[in-house]
Design an enzyme around this catalytic site. Sequence first.
Site, PDB file in Angstrom:
ATOM      1  N   ASP A  42       0.839  -1.198   0.000  1.00 15.90           N
ATOM      2  CA  ASP A  42       0.000   0.000   0.000  1.00 15.90           C
ATOM      3  C   ASP A  42       0.883   1.260   0.000  1.00 15.90           C
ATOM      4  O   ASP A  42       0.639   2.202  -0.755  1.00 15.90           O
ATOM      5  CB  ASP A  42      -0.928  -0.030   1.225  1.00 15.90           C
ATOM      6  CG  ASP A  42      -1.966   1.071   1.153  1.00 15.90           C
ATOM      7  OD1 ASP A  42      -2.685   1.137   0.141  1.00 15.90           O
ATOM      8  OD2 ASP A  42      -2.039   1.894   2.088  1.00 15.90           O
ATOM      9  N   LYS A  57       1.423   4.163  -2.985  1.00 18.28           N
ATOM     10  CA  LYS A  57       1.373   5.620  -2.742  1.00 18.28           C
ATOM     11  C   LYS A  57       2.676   6.261  -3.213  1.00 18.28           C
ATOM     12  O   LYS A  57       2.676   7.324  -3.828  1.00 18.28           O
ATOM     13  CB  LYS A  57       1.175   5.909  -1.251  1.00 18.28           C
ATOM     14  CG  LYS A  57      -0.189   5.520  -0.740  1.00 18.28           C
ATOM     15  CD  LYS A  57      -0.233   5.652   0.762  1.00 18.28           C
ATOM     16  CE  LYS A  57      -1.553   5.150   1.320  1.00 18.28           C
ATOM     17  NZ  LYS A  57      -1.563   5.024   2.762  1.00 18.28           N
TER      18      LYS A  57
HETATM   19  N1  LIG Z   1     -10.182   3.777   4.693  1.00 19.87           N
HETATM   20  C1  LIG Z   1      -9.210   4.661   4.562  1.00 19.87           C
HETATM   21  O1  LIG Z   1      -8.674   5.237   5.523  1.00 19.87           O
HETATM   22  C2  LIG Z   1      -8.721   5.020   3.181  1.00 19.87           C
HETATM   23  C3  LIG Z   1      -7.859   6.144   3.014  1.00 19.87           C
HETATM   24  C4  LIG Z   1      -7.451   6.508   1.716  1.00 19.87           C
HETATM   25  C5  LIG Z   1      -7.839   5.728   0.636  1.00 19.87           C
HETATM   26  N2  LIG Z   1      -8.645   4.624   0.840  1.00 19.87           N
HETATM   27  C6  LIG Z   1      -9.001   3.806  -0.315  1.00 19.87           C
HETATM   28  O2  LIG Z   1     -10.415   3.742  -0.446  1.00 19.87           O
HETATM   29  C7  LIG Z   1     -10.761   2.505  -1.080  1.00 19.87           C
HETATM   30  C8  LIG Z   1     -11.889   1.842  -0.310  1.00 19.87           C
HETATM   31  O3  LIG Z   1     -11.455   1.450   0.968  1.00 19.87           O
HETATM   32  P1  LIG Z   1     -12.520   0.855   2.002  1.00 19.87           P
HETATM   33  O4  LIG Z   1     -11.766   0.549   3.212  1.00 19.87           O
HETATM   34  O5  LIG Z   1     -13.721   1.742   2.057  1.00 19.87           O
HETATM   35  O6  LIG Z   1     -12.914  -0.520   1.223  1.00 19.87           O
HETATM   36  P2  LIG Z   1     -14.225  -1.427   1.397  1.00 19.87           P
HETATM   37  O7  LIG Z   1     -14.805  -1.226   2.763  1.00 19.87           O
HETATM   38  O8  LIG Z   1     -13.860  -2.791   0.938  1.00 19.87           O
HETATM   39  O9  LIG Z   1     -15.273  -0.813   0.371  1.00 19.87           O
HETATM   40  C9  LIG Z   1     -15.145  -1.025  -0.998  1.00 19.87           C
HETATM   41  C10 LIG Z   1     -16.544  -0.874  -1.625  1.00 19.87           C
HETATM   42  O10 LIG Z   1     -16.427  -0.986  -3.049  1.00 19.87           O
HETATM   43  C11 LIG Z   1     -17.282  -2.057  -3.525  1.00 19.87           C
HETATM   44  N3  LIG Z   1     -16.531  -2.711  -4.611  1.00 19.87           N
HETATM   45  C12 LIG Z   1     -15.435  -3.489  -4.485  1.00 19.87           C
HETATM   46  N4  LIG Z   1     -14.992  -3.847  -5.720  1.00 19.87           N
HETATM   47  C13 LIG Z   1     -15.806  -3.261  -6.619  1.00 19.87           C
HETATM   48  C14 LIG Z   1     -15.839  -3.220  -8.035  1.00 19.87           C
HETATM   49  N5  LIG Z   1     -14.950  -3.868  -8.786  1.00 19.87           N
HETATM   50  N6  LIG Z   1     -16.807  -2.488  -8.621  1.00 19.87           N
HETATM   51  C15 LIG Z   1     -17.747  -1.825  -7.885  1.00 19.87           C
HETATM   52  N7  LIG Z   1     -17.751  -1.822  -6.540  1.00 19.87           N
HETATM   53  C16 LIG Z   1     -16.806  -2.531  -5.899  1.00 19.87           C
HETATM   54  C17 LIG Z   1     -17.502  -2.953  -2.330  1.00 19.87           C
HETATM   55  O11 LIG Z   1     -18.742  -3.645  -2.414  1.00 19.87           O
HETATM   56  P3  LIG Z   1     -18.845  -5.202  -2.840  1.00 19.87           P
HETATM   57  O12 LIG Z   1     -17.638  -5.882  -2.305  1.00 19.87           O
HETATM   58  O13 LIG Z   1     -20.136  -5.627  -2.186  1.00 19.87           O
HETATM   59  O14 LIG Z   1     -18.915  -5.179  -4.334  1.00 19.87           O
HETATM   60  C18 LIG Z   1     -17.530  -1.938  -1.182  1.00 19.87           C
HETATM   61  O15 LIG Z   1     -18.820  -1.348  -1.087  1.00 19.87           O
HETATM   62  C19 LIG Z   1      -9.467   1.672  -1.159  1.00 19.87           C
HETATM   63  O16 LIG Z   1      -8.932   1.758  -2.455  1.00 19.87           O
HETATM   64  C20 LIG Z   1      -8.555   2.361  -0.167  1.00 19.87           C
HETATM   65  O17 LIG Z   1      -7.188   2.249  -0.521  1.00 19.87           O
HETATM   66  C21 LIG Z   1      -9.108   4.276   2.069  1.00 19.87           C
END
Ligand SMILES: NC(=O)c1ccc[n+]([C@@H]2O[C@H](COP(=O)([O-])OP(=O)(O)OC[C@H]3O[C@@H](n4cnc5c(N)ncnc54)[C@H](OP(=O)(O)O)[C@@H]3O)[C@@H](O)[C@H]2O)c1
Length: 339
Positions: free
Chosen positions: A202, A206
């Site tokens: 990760d 970045k």
């Molecule tokens: N959390 C943080 O602090 C943070 C900070 C900066 C950046 N980010 C980035 O934000 C992103 C999301 O993180 P998260 O922790 O929120 O992940 P998460 O909880 O797994 O949420 C991902 C969402 O996207 C959906 N999804 C997954 N694959 C998909 C696809 N191919 N097409 C359409 N929908 C899809 C999932 O639903 P289903 O699995 O039901 O399809 C779920 O609703 C990551 O890339 C992460 O690096 C997160």
Amino acid sequence: MIPRAKQAGIALRVVAAVDRSGFVFEQRGLSRRRLEDFVAGKEAGRKIAGMPGGRAAGVAEAIAEIARHALSRPILVDVTAEDTAAVLRQWLASGHDLVLANKKPLAGPLEQARGLLDLARSRGRRILHETTVGAGLPIIDTLYKLVESNDRILRIVGCTSGTLGFLLGEIQKGRPFSGALQEAMKLGYTEPDPREDLSGMDVARKALILGRLVGFEGELDRIEVESLVPEALRGVTREEFLRRTGEMDRALEERSREAQAGGGFLRYVASITRRQVKVGLQAVPASSPFASLKGTDNQVAFTTVRYRRNPLVITGPGAGPDVTAAGVLNDILSLAGSA
Ligand SMILES: NC(=O)c1ccc[n+]([C@@H]2O[C@H](COP(=O)([O-])OP(=O)(O)OC[C@H]3O[C@@H](n4cnc5c(N)ncnc54)[C@H](OP(=O)(O)O)[C@@H]3O)[C@@H](O)[C@H]2O)c1
């Protein structure tokens, strides 16, 4: 102070939500109530296709359906953690803007990342991705401001993993790694599979995104990456890994103790120039600004021609849904407010 979006008369509507099961679309905008129901449903493990108004569809089909409607200045926000480049190309080709929290499309093969940026440019559209590095911290924005005001970036050094910062901080306080990891997952700090954080990948992504912004032309496999995940736990399923995290406790405790015995602190550091990108554990001296980092704080220091002796430093919380959502919203507002 009157917010700039208000001054510009910008009103945002969320017209669609998509996951892997399907999508929901409402041209006039989804009400706050419905959005809250979707969020609660997702948190409870339900799929959009099975929620009120949801339709079963593949992601490409859902995006095509949304793109075909006459919407005013639509913006797609990718908050998945998947390699979504094909779907994003489809969206950009329809002449729309894009916001990414997802690092993978820009940290994939150089040709693919450039292809997305070129495609957006050729359609007069933009891709903003502030939260791909440092969540809500203005790191990429600062980088652009430095370059656009004719400064030259010489080096970027940073602790860009809120998750690893939190874990190393807890280990330093004497807590076992496995317990700290459980808490980090509960607080929403980790990637869906925490090995993405622990393997250093990760941070490497970045670092590659920042590196490419300053002219590094390499691929992810050209980055030197130190993984914290032992060989035996790399190929197992996510569930098995989570059951066996206690196996990592001792080695990490020893590394932290060694650093402290030498008067330093263990940090996971990314070091970026246009020629080289590397990420790994370092024992930083107590005098380093990295030594005072707390919790999920990130810190990025830009050494530039103008800020050569005294680097420009940005510090603050670099993980968590709230700050990430705020960063995504700022990108959306910035696109909505531009010509
Ligand atoms: N959390 C943080 O602090 C943070 C900070 C900066 C950046 N980010 C980035 O934000 C992103 C999301 O993180 P998260 O922790 O929120 O992940 P998460 O909880 O797994 O949420 C991902 C969402 O996207 C959906 N999804 C997954 N694959 C998909 C696809 N191919 N097409 C359409 N929908 C899809 C999932 O639903 P289903 O699995 O039901 O399809 C779920 O609703 C990551 O890339 C992460 O690096 C997160």
